[in-house]
Write an enzyme that holds these catalytic residues in place. Structure first.
Site, short mmCIF file in Angstrom:
data_model
loop_
_atom_site.label_atom_id
_atom_site.label_comp_id
_atom_site.label_asym_id
_atom_site.label_seq_id
_atom_site.Cartn_x
_atom_site.Cartn_y
_atom_site.Cartn_z
N GLY A 89 0.76 -1.10 0.36
CA GLY A 89 -0.15 0.13 0.40
C GLY A 89 1.15 0.93 -0.22
CB SER A 90 4.32 2.59 -0.96
OG SER A 90 4.67 2.06 -2.04
NE ARG B 89 -10.01 -14.03 -12.49
CZ ARG B 89 -9.27 -14.10 -12.38
NH1 ARG B 89 -9.45 -12.83 -11.04
NH2 ARG B 89 -8.33 -14.45 -12.14
CG MET C 60 -0.81 -7.97 -6.55
SD MET C 60 -0.26 -6.88 -7.44
CE MET C 60 0.50 -8.25 -8.85
NE ARG C 61 -8.37 -12.18 -7.26
CZ ARG C 61 -7.99 -13.83 -6.84
NH1 ARG C 61 -6.97 -14.19 -6.80
NH2 ARG C 61 -8.49 -14.23 -7.75
CG ASN D 21 -3.67 -0.84 -12.70
OD1 ASN D 21 -3.73 -0.98 -11.11
ND2 ASN D 21 -3.17 -1.15 -13.56
CG HIS E 117 2.06 -1.67 -15.20
ND1 HIS E 117 1.60 -2.90 -14.59
CD2 HIS E 117 2.80 -2.22 -15.92
CE1 HIS E 117 2.28 -3.73 -15.77
NE2 HIS E 117 2.79 -3.44 -16.59
CB ALA F 261 8.97 7.77 -10.67
CD GLU F 262 4.79 2.10 -9.07
OE1 GLU F 262 3.35 1.92 -8.97
OE2 GLU F 262 5.97 1.75 -8.95
C1 GRF Z 1 3.50 -0.38 -7.50
O1 GRF Z 1 5.44 -1.19 -8.23
C2 GRF Z 1 2.13 -1.05 -8.37
O2 GRF Z 1 3.03 0.10 -9.19
C3 GRF Z 1 2.49 -2.42 -8.84
O3 GRF Z 1 2.26 -3.07 -7.57
C4 GRF Z 1 3.29 -2.82 -6.81
C5 GRF Z 1 2.55 -1.71 -5.67
O4 GRF Z 1 3.33 -1.10 -4.28
N1 GRF Z 1 0.94 -2.38 -9.29
P1 GRF Z 1 1.92 -1.18 -3.35
O5 GRF Z 1 1.48 -2.02 -2.68
O6 GRF Z 1 1.58 0.51 -3.76
O7 GRF Z 1 3.18 -0.35 -2.42
#
Ligand code: GRF
Length: 227
Positions: free
Chosen positions: A14-15, A67, A92-93, A109, A111, A175-176
């Site tokens: 969850g960062s 699902r 992650m689903r 989303n 990525h 960067a995210e």
């Molecule tokens: C991140 O790298 C995101 O781009 C990918 O999964 C990772 C999740 O990291 N989809 P966090 O749980 O947000 O720390």
């Protein structure tokens, strides 16, 4: 300004969720995160969300035989919180087409690659193996095909000669954390809109001009800039 009600859906650490919650702590941020939902009860992100006073919910995918059942429950929880925008953040689903279509243009989303390069898992290992000189991350509107959809914003980082998967992942993750709040802001305040199947930006948006080179040329006058 009315702030748009939004949800974050996670599976783990969850960062990215935390970066969104921090950004939304500012009253002028155009979205307000009213709930964090995890498909895993042990997701570390849930504790952080609760600690900063955000409602949390678990929709455990293991409790559903298919699902469709899982997604119906996820959908019901999102609607119960009356959200207009859903941010997947390390969720992650895979989501099926009916769910994605029912949240069309309201589902974002992040990525960890420069899509459409390297969709799916192990993006950093694949980028290193391919020998590309830049990596990065993408925030996009979600479409049924995995890691596809109109791109809202991207951030690029160089791949350095001694990088391994961990060092590259760490650089991209920083960067995210900047990109996701920026992209949510663009969508929530209406400065990014969809025309056809591409995002366009309002007149107030500024863009980086100089090109980024990797590897960096030896001449200091050329470092990181060309043109
Ligand atoms: C991140 O790298 C995101 O781009 C990918 O999964 C990772 C999740 O990291 N989809 P966090 O749980 O947000 O720390």
């Amino acid at each position: 300004m009315s702030r748009r009600r939004a949800a974050i859906v996670i599976s783990g650490r969850g960062s990215n969720m935390s970066s969104l919650l921090s950004a939304a702590a500012a009253a002028e941020f155009p979205a307000r995160f009213v709930v964090v939902i995890s498909n895993r009860p042990d997701a570390a992100g849930l504790r952080h969300a609760a600690a900063v006073g955000v409602a949390t919910e678990v929709v455990n995918h293991n409790r559903f035989s298919d699902r469709a059942g899982f997604e119906a429950e996820l959908d019901a929880r999102l609607r119960a919180h009356d959200v207009e925008l859903v941010c997947l953040a390390g969720f992650m689903r895979l989501l099926t087409a009916p769910f994605v279509e029912s949240w069309r243009d309201r589902l974002l989303n992040i990525h960890p690659s420069l899509l459409p390069a390297f969709p799916g898992l192990d993006t950093h290992a694949r980028a290193l193996a391919a020998g590309v000189r830049f990596a990065g991350c993408t925030v996009h509107l979600v479409r049924p095909e995995m890691d596809s959809g109109p791109i809202v914003a991207q951030a690029v980082v160089p791949i350095l000669p001694r990088d391994d998967e961990a060092s590259l992942a760490a650089r991209v993750l920083l960067a995210e954390h900047r990109l996701y709040p920026f992209a949510v802001r663009l969508i929530a305040d209406g400065s990014a809109t969809l025309v056809g199947d591409r995002i366009v930006y309002g007149a107030g948006q500024s863009f980086p001009e100089p090109a980024l080179l990797s590897p960096t040329p030896a001449s200091p006058s050329l470092a990181y800039r060309c043109g």
